[in-house]
Design a protein around this motif. Sequence first.
Motif, short mmCIF file in Angstrom:
data_model
loop_
_atom_site.label_atom_id
_atom_site.label_comp_id
_atom_site.label_asym_id
_atom_site.label_seq_id
_atom_site.Cartn_x
_atom_site.Cartn_y
_atom_site.Cartn_z
N PHE A 93 -3.98 1.00 -2.78
CA PHE A 93 -3.45 -0.03 -1.90
C PHE A 93 -2.87 0.57 -0.62
O PHE A 93 -2.27 1.65 -0.64
CB PHE A 93 -2.34 -0.82 -2.61
N ASP A 94 -3.05 -0.14 0.48
CA ASP A 94 -2.34 0.15 1.71
C ASP A 94 -1.84 -1.18 2.28
O ASP A 94 -2.11 -2.26 1.72
CB ASP A 94 -3.21 0.90 2.72
N GLN A 95 -1.11 -1.13 3.38
CA GLN A 95 -0.50 -2.35 3.91
C GLN A 95 -1.54 -3.38 4.31
O GLN A 95 -1.34 -4.59 4.13
CB GLN A 95 0.40 -2.03 5.11
N GLU A 96 -2.68 -2.91 4.81
CA GLU A 96 -3.74 -3.85 5.22
C GLU A 96 -4.26 -4.64 4.01
O GLU A 96 -4.47 -5.86 4.10
CB GLU A 96 -4.88 -3.07 5.88
N VAL A 97 -4.47 -3.96 2.90
CA VAL A 97 -4.93 -4.64 1.69
C VAL A 97 -3.89 -5.64 1.21
O VAL A 97 -4.19 -6.80 0.89
CB VAL A 97 -5.24 -3.62 0.58
#
Length: 510
Positions: A93-97
């Motif tokens: 996960f990253d912030q965009e996801v």
Amino acid sequence: MGQDEAGPWSEPPVPFADHRDAHASLTDPDRPDKPEEACGVFAVLAAEEAVANLTYFGLYALQHRGQESAGIAVFDDVKVRLHKDMGLVSQVFDQEVLERMPGQLAIGHNRYSTTGSSKVCNAQPVVLMTRLGPLALAHNGNLVNAAELRDSLAHLAGEFTSTTDSELIAFALQEAVDSGLGWNAAIRQAAGRCRGAFSLVIGTPDGLFALRDGHGIRPLVFGLLGEPEQGQWVASSESCGLDIIGASFVDDVQPGELIHFRQADPIPERQRWCEEPSKLCVFEMIYFARPDSRFFGESLYSYRVRIGEVLARETPVEADIVIGVPDSGIPAAIGYSHVSGIPFADGLIKNRYVGRTFIQPTQAMREAGIRVKLNPLPDVLAGKRVVVIDDSIVRGTTSRKLVAALRDAGATEVHMRISSPPVTHPCFYGIDTDTQDHLIAARLTLEEIERHLGVDSLAYLTKAGMVEAAQANSSHFCTACFDGQYPIEMDEEVRNSKLMLEPTGLAARV
């Protein structure tokens, strides 16, 4: 490659893998010489919060429970967004996801495989569609009747997309709902078809459900986010998952309990769905759970210090320093030092940034063994008689390399003390352990293990001492890995798949 979907993923059906081939690398010499946990589950029901972000941090706190894959499913009214992939939470996960996953209810999961191989189709949560809308299910534990359950669902086999028992639970729930039952009754019926260990969080359009099997073998707790009247609920495998997002602990999901959390409802609906004797896995307290998680009203750090104190009284030795194998061996080493009077020292440094890696080390690194994760301090160890405290020995491979590294660093004597009894039996309830013929304490005598490890002395905590330190009713724990007393009956085929060294007929009696 992550997977983002609003329903079950679209890989071709694959055959179900039973317990005998659940992990293809059981005999891999480079596997960690520790019991490995099945997984961690986490859920948030909070309409005014970024539930995907909260779940990310909850899974981050539970990362120790599983490092193979991670996934989050988020309900936005009746739509579900699912993202899952192989790797650590921070890799998946990253912030965009997370920004693509708005909603009111999130179900999260960290996985270490015990049933089903290590690939993305086996990652959780499991998402299915029913006549009442979607469901998302995350499971910690292991069923002992998975093959039987699969046979009873054979008419749905064409829809299976994984090789996990967790997916079977979800399909049993889907079938119950589609037969005309409401969520509550359907979950109870599906759970009644399962035997084994299962702590579940289930997302539905009617809110969040949390459930433990009748014995409560794997842990599950719940708490509140914000003020009680807001009715923002969190469920987690351990209390450390609540702490990281600022949620307040309320209670354990009790063994055999089903809890229904509804949006903005300050009082959840709690009911017993079955009655069985409590049998919490004692290894959760010794090793698996984080030391800051709370069991029986106190942190596990306190328990682990006490087992070190008991170990010192049971197995004294003359030495210059006591060291612990990070991380779970440290509190026990402090307890051992306190009672024995032998000074505690940091003799091993852990690389805290080493997780599961898919990059293979060089042969020279393999020979160096434990130094990728643990490095001894020669200036602390040189010329010293050392007591080294570890939480367990399973196969003995890592322990042997550790002893050699301590001697290379200048230790004149190495006395190993283990803060649990000998592991002589495999687990069938959600811990990835070898078959019995690979458990060193099932094959060798104490003296033979001493010679194999290269230690000057070796001693284990007694079972009585382990339970005494818990300050709880001894009958409340599952101790099968130490004594072979399995609390849940299982089919002969499942039992014999791991009990390689039992005398004829004994396996059927445990």
